[in-house]
Design a protein around this motif. Structure first.
Motif, PDB file in Angstrom:
ATOM      1  N   VAL A   1       0.856  -1.231  -0.062  1.00 28.22           N
ATOM      2  CA  VAL A   1       0.080  -0.176  -0.124  1.00 28.22           C
ATOM      3  C   VAL A   1       0.814   1.272   0.133  1.00 28.22           C
ATOM      4  O   VAL A   1       0.785   1.969   0.934  1.00 28.22           O
ATOM      5  CB  VAL A   1      -1.005  -0.088   1.060  1.00 28.22           C
ATOM      6  CG1 VAL A   1      -2.200  -1.098   0.831  1.00 28.22           C
ATOM      7  CG2 VAL A   1      -0.266  -0.278   2.494  1.00 28.22           C
ATOM      8  N   ASP A   2       1.631   1.398  -1.006  1.00 31.89           N
ATOM      9  CA  ASP A   2       2.430   2.711  -1.295  1.00 31.89           C
ATOM     10  C   ASP A   2       2.477   2.968  -2.751  1.00 31.89           C
ATOM     11  O   ASP A   2       2.028   2.155  -3.417  1.00 31.89           O
ATOM     12  CB  ASP A   2       3.978   2.162  -0.727  1.00 31.89           C
ATOM     13  CG  ASP A   2       4.629   1.064  -1.225  1.00 31.89           C
ATOM     14  OD1 ASP A   2       4.514   0.506  -2.387  1.00 31.89           O
ATOM     15  OD2 ASP A   2       4.690   0.075  -0.509  1.00 31.89           O
TER      16      ASP A   2
ATOM     17  N   PHE B   1      -1.699   5.051  -4.109  1.00 34.70           N
ATOM     18  CA  PHE B   1      -2.325   5.257  -2.554  1.00 34.70           C
ATOM     19  C   PHE B   1      -1.757   6.448  -2.166  1.00 34.70           C
ATOM     20  O   PHE B   1      -0.761   6.397  -1.308  1.00 34.70           O
ATOM     21  CB  PHE B   1      -1.849   3.854  -1.663  1.00 34.70           C
ATOM     22  CG  PHE B   1      -2.494   2.601  -2.140  1.00 34.70           C
ATOM     23  CD1 PHE B   1      -3.591   2.113  -1.885  1.00 34.70           C
ATOM     24  CD2 PHE B   1      -1.679   1.898  -2.914  1.00 34.70           C
ATOM     25  CE1 PHE B   1      -4.314   1.141  -2.354  1.00 34.70           C
ATOM     26  CE2 PHE B   1      -2.288   0.377  -3.396  1.00 34.70           C
ATOM     27  CZ  PHE B   1      -3.620   0.099  -2.926  1.00 34.70           C
TER      28      PHE B   1
ATOM     29  N   ASP C   1      -4.445   7.977   2.750  1.00 27.58           N
ATOM     30  CA  ASP C   1      -5.297   7.171   3.564  1.00 27.58           C
ATOM     31  C   ASP C   1      -6.617   6.592   2.988  1.00 27.58           C
ATOM     32  O   ASP C   1      -7.021   5.432   3.442  1.00 27.58           O
ATOM     33  CB  ASP C   1      -5.231   7.445   5.217  1.00 27.58           C
ATOM     34  CG  ASP C   1      -3.960   7.519   6.055  1.00 27.58           C
ATOM     35  OD1 ASP C   1      -2.995   6.819   5.339  1.00 27.58           O
ATOM     36  OD2 ASP C   1      -3.930   8.197   6.974  1.00 27.58           O
TER      37      ASP C   1
ATOM     38  N   LYS D   1      -5.992   3.733   0.750  1.00 25.58           N
ATOM     39  CA  LYS D   1      -5.751   2.356   1.370  1.00 25.58           C
ATOM     40  C   LYS D   1      -7.006   1.732   2.286  1.00 25.58           C
ATOM     41  O   LYS D   1      -7.381   0.661   1.987  1.00 25.58           O
ATOM     42  CB  LYS D   1      -4.979   2.874   2.648  1.00 25.58           C
ATOM     43  CG  LYS D   1      -3.425   3.168   1.956  1.00 25.58           C
ATOM     44  CD  LYS D   1      -2.372   3.762   2.982  1.00 25.58           C
ATOM     45  CE  LYS D   1      -1.151   4.389   2.546  1.00 25.58           C
ATOM     46  NZ  LYS D   1       0.009   4.567   3.600  1.00 25.58           N
TER      47      LYS D   1
ATOM     48  N   LYS E   1      -8.914  -1.715   1.499  1.00 30.19           N
ATOM     49  CA  LYS E   1      -8.956  -2.700   2.666  1.00 30.19           C
ATOM     50  C   LYS E   1     -10.533  -3.039   2.721  1.00 30.19           C
ATOM     51  O   LYS E   1     -10.948  -4.220   2.761  1.00 30.19           O
ATOM     52  CB  LYS E   1      -8.421  -2.106   3.789  1.00 30.19           C
ATOM     53  CG  LYS E   1      -8.586  -3.101   5.014  1.00 30.19           C
ATOM     54  CD  LYS E   1      -8.155  -2.412   6.210  1.00 30.19           C
ATOM     55  CE  LYS E   1      -8.168  -3.339   7.436  1.00 30.19           C
ATOM     56  NZ  LYS E   1      -7.673  -2.607   8.578  1.00 30.19           N
TER      57      LYS E   1
ATOM     58  N   LEU F   1      -2.879  -3.680   7.023  1.00 27.77           N
ATOM     59  CA  LEU F   1      -2.510  -2.740   5.606  1.00 27.77           C
ATOM     60  C   LEU F   1      -0.784  -2.735   5.843  1.00 27.77           C
ATOM     61  O   LEU F   1      -0.504  -2.249   6.865  1.00 27.77           O
ATOM     62  CB  LEU F   1      -2.928  -1.374   5.519  1.00 27.77           C
ATOM     63  CG  LEU F   1      -4.407  -1.160   5.164  1.00 27.77           C
ATOM     64  CD1 LEU F   1      -4.932   0.265   5.435  1.00 27.77           C
ATOM     65  CD2 LEU F   1      -4.715  -1.464   3.646  1.00 27.77           C
TER      66      LEU F   1
ATOM     67  N   SER G   1       3.184  -2.380   4.496  1.00 28.46           N
ATOM     68  CA  SER G   1       4.342  -2.041   3.399  1.00 28.46           C
ATOM     69  C   SER G   1       5.816  -2.273   4.000  1.00 28.46           C
ATOM     70  O   SER G   1       5.925  -1.812   5.085  1.00 28.46           O
ATOM     71  CB  SER G   1       4.137  -0.324   2.665  1.00 28.46           C
ATOM     72  OG  SER G   1       5.281   0.213   2.231  1.00 28.46           O
TER      73      SER G   1
END
Length: 372
Positions: free
Chosen positions: A168-169, A173, A176, A179, A183, A207, A209
């Motif tokens: 999630v980078d 994204f 938030d 993200k 989710k 979540l 990374s």
């Protein structure tokens, strides 16, 4: 993000068995194969997921000190790799890194041994399912999660499934909101299919990374569930906190920077990141100015030993305090500056905590010390 929109396309009920190919997973042998590890009773963390979902990258960053940027050059895992993590007496556990083409219902080959799902999912086991948030969840990737959950829960009803919504980078994204939207889509999709297939298993969603502390935070919680005496550790830390007016405390493994225990207060991600970064500072400075010992006839700087300790005063009138409490373990706590003036009392109580820790996890060593 576009990946979130694709999740809805897989909302149909999956009743037909997915064909993963051969009934036996005959992958090439791992670089290092230790068949004896299969007979050990230590807890297991199974890393499963689609190809290029980030399973091996997680392992390399946490346990091999690989830079997140270097993982871009990792090749896909073509064989089951089992590693033993035994940095401290607190817990020894195994990590099973499965190739992306692994059939969760079939037998698999490890060296010369052919092992079935009953071995993989039995005992104290946590299954970490990596989902590439940038690609989405559909088709075989979704079917693999459902099959894994069904096989694991049938063999071991107490097994827990941890879904890491990974990567999630990047540009997909930027905030938030994206993200959380992704989710929500994935959680709804998986839960619906588990319910439709009548599969009952405990599932947590996170979540993650490798480019921030989220992967360390989430993997720490996975390992904590495998520690039989975790409740005792939590109560010991709560007692230490109340006695010394400590705001928050962690027991970190300095090798992986996973925290194996914390007190009962909620974990603030910023506090966890500060404590984790402090370990890097202590190890780096000790690596330069630490005591020099001879190993194999060659001088070597001891970066972490029984005398390791550090205190850093922050700008918000809080103090980060680190003390060694066992081999490769550090107690890292957050104390208000006015309370840290009684450092002698804090050190005395930490020494008492250290003794209690040894009595629980190193009874033979503590008895020998008492006799002396």
């Amino acid at each position: 993000p576009q990946s979130a929109k694709r999740h809805a396309t897989s909302a149909q009920k999956m009743t037909e068995a997915w064909d993963y190919g051969s009934s036996i997973n005959t992958f090439p042998e791992s670089v290092e194969v230790d068949p004896s590890i299969l007979s050990e009773a230590s807890p297991k963390v199974l890393l499963v997921g689609a190809r290029r979902s980030g399973k091996s990258s997680i392992y390399r960053v946490l346990f091999s000190k690989m830079s997140p940027h270097e993982t871009l050059f990792l090749e896909s895992t073509n064989a089951l790799e089992i590693s033993r993590i035994s940095n401290s007496k607190l817990i020894t556990f195994q990590i099973w890194d499965f190739p992306g083409g692994f059939d969760p219902r079939g037998e698999f080959q490890y060296g010369d041994a052919v092992v079935g799902p009953s071995t993989a999912y039995s005992g104290s086991t946590a299954v970490v399912m990596c989902v590439d948030a940038q690609v989405g969840l559909e088709g075989e990737a979704l079917r693999r999660i459902i099959d894994t959950a069904e096989a694991a829960s049938t063999i071991n009803p107490s097994v827990r499934l941890h879904v890491f919504i990974h990567k999630v980078d990047g540009e997909l994204f930027p905030s938030d909101d994206e993200k959380l939207e992704t989710k929500t889509q994935i959680v709804t999709l998986i839960n619906d299919h588990l319910e439709e297939n009548n599969i009952h298993i405990s599932v947590t969603y996170s979540l993650t990374s490798i480019y921030d502390n989220s992967i360390s935070e989430c993997f720490s919680k996975v390992v904590q569930e495998l520690i039989p005496s975790y409740g005792v550790l939590e109560k010991l830390l709560d007692t230490l906190n109340s006695t010394c007016n400590i705001e928050k405390s962690f027991i970190f493994d300095v090798m992986s920077k996973l925290y194996y225990a914390t007190d009962s207060n909620p974990v603030d991600l910023q506090t966890h990141e500060l404590c984790s970064d402090m370990i890097d500072v202590v190890i780096d400075i000790s690596g330069i100015y630490g005591a020099v010992t001879e190993v194999g006839g060659r001088p070597k700087v001891q970066a972490y030993d029984a005398a390791s300790a550090s205190a850093i005063k922050l700008s918000n009138e809080l103090v980060l305090y680190l003390r060694e409490v066992s081999t490769s373990l550090a107690l890292v706590c957050l104390v208000r500056a006015r309370n840290f003036k009684k450092r002698g009392l804090i050190d005395y109580n930490i020494d008492t905590f250290k003794t209690a820790l040894a009595e629980i996890f190193e009874p033979e060593a503590s008895e020998a010390q008492a006799e002396r």
